[in-house]
Motif scaffolding. Sequence first.
Motif, PDB file in Angstrom:
ATOM      1  N   ILE A  67      -6.418   5.465   1.954  1.00 59.58           N
ATOM      2  CA  ILE A  67      -7.512   5.911   2.233  1.00 59.58           C
ATOM      3  C   ILE A  67      -8.943   4.790   2.080  1.00 59.58           C
ATOM      4  N   ILE A  68      -9.561   5.352   3.077  1.00 59.38           N
ATOM      5  CA  ILE A  68     -10.206   5.244   3.548  1.00 59.38           C
ATOM      6  C   ILE A  68     -12.186   6.042   2.959  1.00 59.38           C
ATOM      7  N   LYS A  91       0.778   0.366   0.326  1.00 63.57           N
ATOM      8  CA  LYS A  91       1.732  -0.268  -0.864  1.00 63.57           C
ATOM      9  C   LYS A  91       3.326   0.035   0.090  1.00 63.57           C
ATOM     10  N   MET A 101       4.990   3.085   1.647  1.00 60.10           N
ATOM     11  CA  MET A 101       4.464   3.906   1.543  1.00 60.10           C
ATOM     12  C   MET A 101       3.577   4.574   1.551  1.00 60.10           C
ATOM     13  N   THR A 102       2.948   3.919   2.046  1.00 58.46           N
ATOM     14  CA  THR A 102       1.111   4.454   2.374  1.00 58.46           C
ATOM     15  C   THR A 102       0.794   4.582   4.308  1.00 58.46           C
ATOM     16  N   ASN A 124       0.034   7.366   5.741  1.00 55.90           N
ATOM     17  CA  ASN A 124      -0.504   7.932   6.531  1.00 55.90           C
ATOM     18  C   ASN A 124      -2.351   8.096   6.111  1.00 55.90           C
ATOM     19  N   PHE A 125      -3.404   8.663   6.078  1.00 59.11           N
ATOM     20  CA  PHE A 125      -4.450   9.157   5.927  1.00 59.11           C
ATOM     21  C   PHE A 125      -4.247   9.613   4.449  1.00 59.11           C
ATOM     22  N   ASN A 126      -3.666  10.355   3.921  1.00 62.24           N
ATOM     23  CA  ASN A 126      -3.421  10.747   2.345  1.00 62.24           C
ATOM     24  C   ASN A 126      -3.347   9.953   1.686  1.00 62.24           C
ATOM     25  N   THR A 127      -2.610   9.289   1.503  1.00 62.93           N
ATOM     26  CA  THR A 127      -2.736   7.699   1.184  1.00 62.93           C
ATOM     27  C   THR A 127      -3.171   6.225   1.132  1.00 62.93           C
ATOM     28  N   SER A 153       3.019   8.573  16.465  1.00 65.37           N
ATOM     29  CA  SER A 153       2.801   9.615  15.991  1.00 65.37           C
ATOM     30  C   SER A 153       1.925   8.384  14.756  1.00 65.37           C
ATOM     31  N   ARG A 154       0.897   8.872  13.840  1.00 60.69           N
ATOM     32  CA  ARG A 154       0.010   8.128  13.172  1.00 60.69           C
ATOM     33  C   ARG A 154       0.922   7.755  11.838  1.00 60.69           C
ATOM     34  N   GLU A 155       2.636   8.099  11.583  1.00 55.55           N
ATOM     35  CA  GLU A 155       3.262   7.827  10.819  1.00 55.55           C
ATOM     36  C   GLU A 155       3.746   5.825  11.249  1.00 55.55           C
ATOM     37  N   PHE A 174      -5.674  -0.056   0.511  1.00 53.74           N
ATOM     38  CA  PHE A 174      -4.613  -0.879   0.214  1.00 53.74           C
ATOM     39  C   PHE A 174      -3.459   0.121   1.283  1.00 53.74           C
TER      40      PHE A 174
END
Lengths: 286, 781
Positions: free
Chosen positions: B706-707, B690, B698-699, B701-704, B284-286, B688
Amino acid sequence: MIGTSFSFYTPSTERELLITLSKGALPVAGMTDVMVKIRTGKMKAKALSSVSRIESLKGVQMADDAVTIMAATTYTELLENKGLKWRLPILLDAVSEIGSTQIRNRGTLVGNIVNASPAGDGLLVAYLLDGNLEICSNEGCRSVDVRDFVKGPGQVALAPGEYIRSVTLKIPPKDSLYAFVKVGQRSAMAISVASVGVLLRLNAGTIEDFRIALGSVAPTVVRPLELERNLVSLKMEDGLFKTLAGELMNYISPIDDIRASAWYRREVVKRIVENLSVYLKGVEKQ
Amino acid sequence: MDAEKEVKTITREPETFQMNYIGKPLRRVEGLEKAMGKAKYVDDLKMEGMLYAKPVFSRHAHAIVKSIDTSEAENYPGIVCIVTSKDIPGENELGEVVHDYPMLVAPGDKTRFEGDMVAIVVARTLEAAKKGAELVRVDYEVLKPVLSIDEALKDDVHVHEPSNVKHFHRVRKGDIAAGFAQSDYIFENTFEVGYQEHAYLEPQGMVAVPDIDGGITVYGSMQCPYYVQSAVARVLGFELSRVRIIQTETGGGFGGKEDVPSYIAAPAALCAYLTGKPVKLVLSREEDLRMTSKRHPIRVWLKVGVKKDGTLMAVEAKVWGDMGAHGTLSPIVLWRSNIHAAGSYRVDNVKVDVWGVYTNKVPTGAFRGFGSPQVFFAFESMMDEIASKLGVDRLEFRRKNALSPGDATVTGQILDESTGAIETLEQAEKLSDWSNLLKRVEDFNQKNRLRKKGVGIAHIHYGVSLGAMGNPLDASGAFVQIHKDGRVGVHIGGTEIGQGMKTAMAAIAAETLGQKIEMIKVYQPDTSYVPDSGPTVASRTTLFSGNAVRKACEVLRKRMVETFADFMKVEPSKVKVTNGKFSCPVGEMTFGEVAAMCDRNNVPLSETGWFASPRLSWDPGKGYGDAYLTYAFATQIVVVEVDLITGAVKVEEVYTSHDVGRAINRDAVIGQIQGGFVQGMGYALMEFIKYDEHGRMMTENFNTYIIPTIHETPRFRIGLVEKPFELGPYGAKGIGEPSLIPTPAAVANAVSHAIGKRVKRLPIIPEYLLSLITQREAEVV
């Protein structure tokens, strides 16, 4: 791949909606947050009932002093509504910065209010425009101020069996200046790190009406009513916004999170308010 | 999109104009299938009886696995089996280059980051596999995690024994003390750069199948099929001949699919071997963000000595790279940091030292630029700082010290004719209208109080291909077969990962054979067709696979020409082949007719090609010598606008010049340059990773994480410098990575210029920038 199963209803009338709600379904609109929350397990639901195909919950109604936006009306429909351009330009400014085209094609203002995120751009405008919700159930309908409806982050006063029909936003006094400033991690498809909405009406250099709402700097959107009232009938002078920015710091309680630090949120809100004159716009005439 | 592109070219060889394909803008040979959704990616594969695997990841960054209880999971409906370390028939060992990465952590051993696997659940459905993974009970003794370079350097808690810190590489040239003694000014600074996620569209995944040859065939998303083959064979205890790897269409790699696919394929293959069934393992992405490699966070300390006239006299650098929990590719990534840390200029006295440190975080690895964007950010920031202190023009300062053919690099390598460093500086100067640009920006800044523009420049070189550290891997094969209908099948060992490899190979085959490009089929790589061709990395595929294809095609063309000449009763030298047609003074035939004639006459129409790197003279002990086969050069000029209220940065204009040797597919080169820029800009400004204090990402997936999007994409003016490289196919070098490498430096220099204060950290998120702006405001007041 959602990895979890639930029932999904698409009622075509409010009557049918109420039947599904009585079976324990949650009312949902664009589901742009709901699906994300279900996938990550942050929200559990046995059944969802979508309002998006209910004709009576679509559209925008204009009155002299207010605009009523029905629950199933999407952001895109708001942006395409010519009547909103001069009545509620601040709403359109905020909506145009929400998500992406795809998100705005599904997302709704009422959904944003129910989501009750302190970062909700639509919610912030609803605070600023003294939004009032019409909430219905089998027992009938009631009306409640958005500010009373939101209890905390993600927490709202919506009982099982209830759904929201509409939100009514007051049209600001004529010739008000307005500003919506969103600080995000990029220019689109980003959640607000901090946001500021302002309405200001001047009469010969004196403040007649002043409203300010701040997003992402407290558990809910902040609307410092006392501070607003203190500004009325003051002269609009250099340094006023700087003083205001300083005082505002007492009303916010930002946190460090994944997107930004408390320091940054505080600092950026302060700097935006200090420089409010850069952002304030007049309403374009019809 | 408002991005305008403009291509200017200098130094074109007349040969290009007589070619049908090389150097022209070409349509992607596989583009239509991808655009129509018909291309087969790994998750599109479905097989009879296929099972699904889900890893059980460590919940802790650093912990001893005390016991694993699978009983509850085993009883869950749909579960087929649960695999743990005791089920591994071969070696429980995954790492490429460094071998310290257990595939499944055994009871009694340590998990070293949250992405370490403890068990794998195999089930009939993906849902059951997920549920099963939740039901595996692992008892841990939690240890203190090591979460930063500073903590690792203290070395009181060890991630691996005997130490967290490894000294990997050095450069020694001239006399560093004398160099500083002869300098008029000495500058010193420390720079810090964070993680970057590859953010490929397609997450990592594999399908492993027990095959009809008694072995295992693995299909999947990857850059390096031969790495995957070795890893699967090692874990299963199989001979290499029983392991066959076929790359599926791959949705992006950027280095993230160099070694990592081995770590997905080996568990999938083990599950297929144990169950006798096809097994799919797709992250999965996560899971992908938490487990798979990232760009190295790097700290660089630099000391640079210059003469009053701007001559660089001495460079000393110390580099520390965060390797994360396992060594994997770190020694070779940091080797490139070693070679590039002292910049792209003439300097006689150089000292570089590079260390890798272990932490309890995600293993870092290959990423477009491979340890060089970080050190170039540091070095090019220093160049701007020095120019500003000396009061000289930044571009002029670079030109004064830039490398020309015959000059020695910082490691003492004498440069060949294909050295377009100065040409890129001059082309970028012209494209940007440099002196007017500086004036234009100054005017804007005079007029605006709350918004400031800045101009940044960066000049880089990049060693094409693997270089001395990868010499034994630096060879590639090809197998080309011409069918009797004139259609051409090309097998190579390099992979298409979205960069345009198939089109480049088809163009080289078509040009060399004289066939039309639409008659060339470039197949998905399959380890059973082509010998180990090394990895698809290091901007080497056009050069290595391209040469192998060209060589095979030259032999085939000669045979077809001879057959045709014999039939026409003319000398072979009278025969011309172009655009699918053989012709001579007495007649002509189509390519297909000649192929059919060869087939009837038993002329062999299949051939292999092989291209190997010459040996390089690098001496790792001395830290001196020839490091790479050749170098690509680039100069990039960037204009940004900074919002002084919020600290937000917008990149507005880009002028970039790249020395590519020779562009094979002009459109693909432009695409690489634009894409590389946007990815580098994301690294510079917003991306980044985190971790929380327990070492959990903590980051995830792409909601946190950021690209950049198309909204952040600036206007481009792109120039190509083409000074052909004599060993390259049609003179080509490489562009995949040099497209990104100057960008973080150029963007950072532009931001520093705008705010009047030196940026020393990436990414320049608004938060960091606002702290610099407020410091600056305090200084000015």
